[in-house]
Write a protein that holds these residues in place. Structure first.
Motif, PDB file in Angstrom:
ATOM      1  N   LYS A  74       0.863  -1.315   0.015  1.00 25.12           N
ATOM      2  CA  LYS A  74      -0.209   0.144   0.054  1.00 25.12           C
ATOM      3  C   LYS A  74       0.911   1.190  -0.093  1.00 25.12           C
ATOM      4  N   GLY A  75       2.099   1.319   0.818  1.00 24.28           N
ATOM      5  CA  GLY A  75       3.122   2.509   0.716  1.00 24.28           C
ATOM      6  C   GLY A  75       3.470   2.569  -0.510  1.00 24.28           C
ATOM      7  N   PHE A  76       4.023   1.341  -1.292  1.00 25.54           N
ATOM      8  CA  PHE A  76       4.698   1.532  -2.439  1.00 25.54           C
ATOM      9  C   PHE A  76       3.681   2.260  -3.808  1.00 25.54           C
ATOM     10  N   THR A  77       2.331   1.726  -3.486  1.00 22.89           N
ATOM     11  CA  THR A  77       1.265   2.317  -4.411  1.00 22.89           C
ATOM     12  C   THR A  77       1.209   3.613  -4.074  1.00 22.89           C
ATOM     13  N   ARG A  78       1.130   3.997  -2.873  1.00 18.23           N
ATOM     14  CA  ARG A  78       0.741   5.397  -2.408  1.00 18.23           C
ATOM     15  C   ARG A  78       1.889   6.558  -2.973  1.00 18.23           C
ATOM     16  N   ILE A  79       3.003   5.995  -2.642  1.00 25.24           N
ATOM     17  CA  ILE A  79       4.095   6.778  -3.166  1.00 25.24           C
ATOM     18  C   ILE A  79       4.314   6.920  -4.725  1.00 25.24           C
ATOM     19  N   GLY A  80       3.798   5.629  -5.320  1.00 23.90           N
ATOM     20  CA  GLY A  80       3.865   5.878  -6.893  1.00 23.90           C
ATOM     21  C   GLY A  80       2.864   6.786  -7.328  1.00 23.90           C
ATOM     22  N   LYS A  81       1.842   6.884  -6.870  1.00 20.38           N
ATOM     23  CA  LYS A  81       0.733   7.845  -7.309  1.00 20.38           C
ATOM     24  C   LYS A  81       1.451   9.288  -7.096  1.00 20.38           C
ATOM     25  N   GLU A  82       2.026   9.550  -5.885  1.00 19.91           N
ATOM     26  CA  GLU A  82       2.343  10.834  -5.503  1.00 19.91           C
ATOM     27  C   GLU A  82       3.539  11.333  -6.665  1.00 19.91           C
ATOM     28  N   ILE A  83       4.320  10.317  -7.003  1.00 22.89           N
ATOM     29  CA  ILE A  83       5.282  10.553  -8.069  1.00 22.89           C
ATOM     30  C   ILE A  83       4.735  10.839  -9.148  1.00 22.89           C
ATOM     31  N   ALA A  84       3.787  10.122  -9.819  1.00 17.47           N
ATOM     32  CA  ALA A  84       3.129  10.387 -10.922  1.00 17.47           C
ATOM     33  C   ALA A  84       2.741  11.845 -10.837  1.00 17.47           C
ATOM     34  N   ILE A  85       1.669  12.273  -9.788  1.00 21.45           N
ATOM     35  CA  ILE A  85       1.377  13.591  -9.797  1.00 21.45           C
ATOM     36  C   ILE A  85       2.276  14.563  -9.626  1.00 21.45           C
ATOM     37  N   ARG A 138      12.028   0.925  -8.867  1.00 23.67           N
ATOM     38  CA  ARG A 138      10.545   0.883  -8.799  1.00 23.67           C
ATOM     39  C   ARG A 138      10.154   2.344  -8.940  1.00 23.67           C
ATOM     40  N   VAL A 139      10.893   3.110  -8.125  1.00 22.33           N
ATOM     41  CA  VAL A 139      10.720   4.469  -8.191  1.00 22.33           C
ATOM     42  C   VAL A 139      11.107   5.188  -9.654  1.00 22.33           C
ATOM     43  N   GLU A 140      12.070   4.935 -10.156  1.00 19.54           N
ATOM     44  CA  GLU A 140      12.501   4.791 -11.479  1.00 19.54           C
ATOM     45  C   GLU A 140      11.201   4.502 -12.532  1.00 19.54           C
ATOM     46  N   ALA A 141      10.753   3.374 -12.279  1.00 20.97           N
ATOM     47  CA  ALA A 141       9.617   3.174 -13.312  1.00 20.97           C
ATOM     48  C   ALA A 141       8.455   3.929 -13.212  1.00 20.97           C
ATOM     49  N   ALA A 142       8.213   4.445 -11.919  1.00 21.83           N
ATOM     50  CA  ALA A 142       7.003   5.304 -11.525  1.00 21.83           C
ATOM     51  C   ALA A 142       7.280   6.562 -12.334  1.00 21.83           C
ATOM     52  N   ILE A 143       8.311   6.938 -12.262  1.00 17.01           N
ATOM     53  CA  ILE A 143       8.719   8.421 -12.830  1.00 17.01           C
ATOM     54  C   ILE A 143       8.611   8.316 -14.596  1.00 17.01           C
ATOM     55  N   THR A 168      -0.896   7.265 -19.482  1.00 15.85           N
ATOM     56  CA  THR A 168      -0.825   7.117 -18.157  1.00 15.85           C
ATOM     57  C   THR A 168      -1.745   8.048 -17.573  1.00 15.85           C
ATOM     58  N   SER A 169      -2.438   7.560 -16.572  1.00 21.39           N
ATOM     59  CA  SER A 169      -3.628   8.446 -15.837  1.00 21.39           C
ATOM     60  C   SER A 169      -3.218   9.478 -14.960  1.00 21.39           C
ATOM     61  N   ASN A 170      -4.006  10.574 -15.220  1.00 17.86           N
ATOM     62  CA  ASN A 170      -3.757  12.002 -14.504  1.00 17.86           C
ATOM     63  C   ASN A 170      -5.005  11.584 -13.038  1.00 17.86           C
ATOM     64  N   TYR A 171      -3.959  11.792 -12.245  1.00 18.99           N
ATOM     65  CA  TYR A 171      -4.788  11.788 -10.783  1.00 18.99           C
ATOM     66  C   TYR A 171      -5.213  13.080 -10.475  1.00 18.99           C
ATOM     67  N   ASP A 172      -6.486  12.998  -9.743  1.00 19.49           N
ATOM     68  CA  ASP A 172      -6.840  14.153  -9.317  1.00 19.49           C
ATOM     69  C   ASP A 172      -6.707  13.861  -7.666  1.00 19.49           C
ATOM     70  N   GLU A 173      -6.276  14.801  -6.886  1.00 13.49           N
ATOM     71  CA  GLU A 173      -6.148  14.545  -5.406  1.00 13.49           C
ATOM     72  C   GLU A 173      -7.573  15.267  -4.658  1.00 13.49           C
ATOM     73  N   VAL A 174      -8.214  14.364  -4.216  1.00 10.78           N
ATOM     74  CA  VAL A 174      -9.521  14.772  -3.653  1.00 10.78           C
ATOM     75  C   VAL A 174      -9.647  14.210  -2.072  1.00 10.78           C
ATOM     76  N   LEU A 175     -10.060  15.494  -1.359  1.00 11.32           N
ATOM     77  CA  LEU A 175     -10.213  15.057   0.150  1.00 11.32           C
ATOM     78  C   LEU A 175     -11.857  14.964   0.592  1.00 11.32           C
ATOM     79  N   TYR A 176     -12.041  13.696   0.994  1.00 12.05           N
ATOM     80  CA  TYR A 176     -13.369  13.434   1.381  1.00 12.05           C
ATOM     81  C   TYR A 176     -13.589  13.566   2.997  1.00 12.05           C
ATOM     82  N   GLU A 177     -14.730  13.946   3.617  1.00  8.47           N
ATOM     83  CA  GLU A 177     -14.927  14.280   4.940  1.00  8.47           C
ATOM     84  C   GLU A 177     -16.003  13.494   5.343  1.00  8.47           C
ATOM     85  N   GLY A 178     -16.096  13.113   6.699  1.00  8.07           N
ATOM     86  CA  GLY A 178     -17.228  12.438   7.250  1.00  8.07           C
ATOM     87  C   GLY A 178     -16.935  12.079   8.680  1.00  8.07           C
TER      88      GLY A 178
END
Length: 236
Positions: free
Chosen positions: A21-32, A63-68, A76-86
Motif C-alpha cells: 500500500k505504501g509503494f502504491t501511495r508513493i507511486g501515485k504521488e510520484i506520478a502527480i 520501482r521509483v525510476e519506473a514510476a517516474i 498514463t492516468s492523470n490523478y486528481d487529489e480529492v479530500l473526503y470528509e465524514g
C-alpha cells in the motif's frame, strides 16, 4: 505449533499489505509530481520529496525510476487529489485523502465504505475545519542541535519542533509554509527522512475500547480502497 505458524503468517501478510500500500501511495504521488513539475528532481521539489519518502519506506530504486518513467507516458492516468470528509461511529471525525483517475467511482466507493462501517460521508468543509493542515518533516538527530535549529527555522514558518518515539526530530509548519520549510532545510544541508502533509485534529474525541474498535474497522475498510492514500481521524 500450527497456531503459532498461522499467527506469524498473518502478521507477515499484514506487513506485506502495508508495504505494498505504501509503494502504491508513493507511486501515485510520484506520478502527480512528475505531471506537475517534470521528471528532474533537481528542478522539482515535490518530486524530491516523493523520492525521499520512497527511500524512507524502502521502496526499491528501480520501482521509483519506473514510476517516474511511467508518469512521462502519454497513456498514463492523470490523478486528481480529492479530500473526503465524514464521521465514523461515535462522532469521530474522519478525513480521507485520495488520488484517483475516476472521481465518480471513488466517491461511490468511499460513501459505501462509510455506510457499511456505520459512518456518514459529509459534504466538503464539514469536517476539515476541525483539523490543522500541517507540513511534517522527520529528521535524523545526528549532528543537529534542536535549540539552534528551532531558532534557525522560525523565519521559515516553524510551528512546532519535537521528537517522536524513536528519537527523531519532528518539525511541523503550516501547510502554506511547506515549500519554505523544505527549501530552508535543503539550504542547511539537512535531508529529511520523510516529509508529509498531514491533518492534525485541533480537538480529540474520547471513546471506549469497544467504540475505538468500531472506528478502526471503518478506517481499515477505507484504507483498503485502491484510490485512498491516507486516512486521518480525531480519536484520542
Amino acid at each position: 505449533m500450527g497456531r503459532i505458524f498461522e499467527v506469524r503468517k498473518s502478521k507477515m501478510f499484514a506487513r506485506y499489505d502495508k508495504m505494498a500500500k505504501g509503494f502504491t501511495r508513493i507511486g501515485k504521488e510520484i506520478a502527480i509530481a512528475v505531471k506537475k513539475g517534470g521528471s528532474d528532481p533537481e528542478n522539482n521539489p515535490m518530486l524530491r520529496r516523493c523520492m525521499q519518502n520512497a527511500k524512507s519506506i524502502n521502496m526499491p530504486k528501480d520501482r521509483v525510476e519506473a514510476a517516474i518513467k511511467n508518469a512521462l507516458g502519454k497513456d498514463t492516468s492523470n490523478y486528481d487529489e480529492v479530500l473526503y470528509e465524514g464521521y465514523a461511529p461515535h462522532g469521530v471525525a474522519i478525513l480521507v485523502e485520495t488520488a484517483t483517475d475516476n472521481t465518480t467511482r471513488t466517491v461511490a466507493n468511499v460513501r459505501s465504505h462509510f455506510n457499511k462501517g456505520g459512518g456518514t460521508l459529509g459534504n466538503s468543509g464539514s469536517v476539515a475545519f476541525t483539523f490543522k493542515h500541517l507540513g511534517v518533516f522527520k529528521l535524523s538527530p545526528e549532528g543537529l542541535n534542536t535549540d539552534d535549529l528551532e531558532l534557525e527555522l522560525i523565519d521559515s514558518g516553524l510551528d512546532e519542533l519535537g521528537e517522536d518515539s524513536e528519537g527523531n526530530i519532528i518539525v511541523r509548519c503550516d501547510f502554506a509554509d511547506f515549500g519554505n520549510m523544505q527549501k530552508a532545510l535543503e539550504e542547511k544541508g539537512i535531508t529529511a527522512i520523510s516529509s508529509e502533509l498531514e491533518w492534525l485534529p485541533m480537538n480529540t474525541v474520547e471513546v471506549s475500547e469497544e467504540q475505538a474498535e468500531d472506528v478502526f474497522k471503518l478506517i481499515e475498510r477505507v484504507e483498503q480502497d485502491d484510490d485512498v492514500q491516507r486516512v486521518f481521524h480525531n480519536m484520542a
